[in-house]
Enzyme design. Structure first.
Site, PDB file in Angstrom:
ATOM      1  CE  LYS A  41     -11.694  -1.947  -3.116  1.00 29.33           C
ATOM      2  NZ  LYS A  41     -12.558  -2.190  -1.995  1.00 29.33           N
ATOM      3  CE  LYS A  72      -4.180  -2.016   1.925  1.00 29.06           C
ATOM      4  NZ  LYS A  72      -4.980  -2.251   3.124  1.00 29.06           N
ATOM      5  CE  LYS A 114      -6.204  -8.759  -4.634  1.00 30.46           C
ATOM      6  NZ  LYS A 114      -6.108  -7.942  -3.522  1.00 30.46           N
TER       7      LYS A 114
END
Ligand code: ADP
Ligand code: TRP
Length: 323
Positions: A195, A110, A192
């Protein structure tokens, strides 16, 4: 069995969320005591606009209901309606070594994608552990990307039990429930579906958009008449998760024999996806038009969840001596 899982309200749900998580939520609500929630405390690590966050929370509640999560069978709630969770998160944080969080792949990913590396993002797995442990969950249905968080949850529970248990466990050890066939659903670029990669097909996208996105799925340039390997084809990979047994046998045979083109497969794939969510699309419109009913479900879920959470929080508070 107590089943528990949550999804962050950080944008529209996609078919990776459906196949990797929600389809299992639906199956497990049938004969278990299931708790499903909208993880809005967690979403604060990426959504920084109050109105947008409230909107996403409403949308995920409506998606849950439209897809068939049933408030008469399962407890459907919003994470922040149970503030006990954040208190437990603090108790857990005091027995969580920094090293366990430093090795978290999801945190590193992230930050690499540009999310601010705040303490909240770093401590995200401890809050997730609190979510799970506070409901004495036995089983947690998730996709593969959550496996490490489940391992940390168990490690934290064991450590707290060891430090404070005095023979009787404070926390139950939960097990992940990850189905191999859908553990990582691919997106339209083959990575994968997520979002954050902008490669999603959203469950409630307009049918014309679903068709457009499916057309973009990357394939090789094998000719129509040439035999193809279904096991390595991204179109077939998604098709088999939606098609019925007869369609699947027919298409698989034609892949191996040759004679099926990617154009035809894209059309059929879009059709099965659109058909799979047809009834849910109608139910969604109905729930969305009645926010007061959604609010009722939310309030009833919060009451049930809070009751269950209080029992475990009190156990933990007593064990460590703050009560
Ligand atoms: P995203 O990666 O799009 O942000 P979330 O992290 O909100 O998705 O995931 C919610 C749930 O859906 C989790 O249980 C997660 O493991 C599952 N999930 C998300 N993407 C996929 C995927 N591509 N394949 C399988 N499961 C997935
Ligand atoms: N971290 C999960 C995700 O990104 C969401 C989540 C928060 C969760 N708390 C949880 C999942 C508890 C299962 C159990 O998908």
């Amino acid at each position: 069995m107590r089943v528990l899982s949550g999804i962050q309200p950080s944008g529209a749900l996609h078919i990776g969320n459906y196949l990797g998580a929600i389809r299992q939520y639906l199956a497990l609500q049938e004969s278990n005591d299931a708790f499903y929630f909208v993880a809005n405390y967690h979403a604060l690590t990426s959504v920084r606009n109050a109105e947008i966050l409230r909107g996403y929370v409403f949308d995920v509640m409506v998606d849950f209901l439209a897809l068939g999560l049933d408030p008469d069978r399962a407890t459907l709630f919003v994470q922040s309606d149970v503030p006990e969770t954040t208190e437990l998160a603090w108790l857990l944080t005091t027995v969580t070594p920094m090293g366990w969080l430093e090795k978290c792949v999801s945190y590193k990913d992230k930050v690499q994608q540009g999310l601010p590396s705040d303490h909240g993002l770093f401590a995200y797995p401890v809050l997730q552990a609190a979510d799970i442990l506070i409901y004495d969950a036995d089983v947690v249905p998730v996709g593969q990307d959550q496996k490490q968080h489940l391992e940390i949850t168990r490690d934290i529970a064991e450590r707290f039990n060891h430090v404070y248990g005095k023979g009787a466990d404070v926390f139950k050890l939960p097990k992940p429930y990850i189905l191999d066939t859908v553990s990582v659903v691919p997106g339209i670029d083959g990575r994968k579906m997520s979002k954050s990669y902008n490669n999603t097909i959203e469950i409630f996208d307009d049918p014309t958009i679903i068709t457009k996105k499916v057309k973009k799925i990357v394939t090789d340039s094998t000719a129509v008449e040439a035999p193809k390997n279904p096991d390595t084809c991204p179109l077939f990979g998604l098709f088999k998760l939606f098609a019925n047994a007869d369609e699947l046998t027919e298409v698989e045979r034609r892949y191996r024999e040759g004679g099926v083109g990617y154009g035809e497969m894209k059309k059929r794939l879009a059709e099965v996806i659109i058909a799979a969510f047809g009834p849910a699309r109608e139910r969604r419109a109905d729930w969305a038009a009645h926010p007061e009913r959604v609010a009722q479900v939310r309030a009833a879920g919060a009451e049930r969840a809070r009751k269950a959470a209080r029992v475990v929080l009190d156990r933990a508070r007593n064990a460590c001596g703050v009560a």
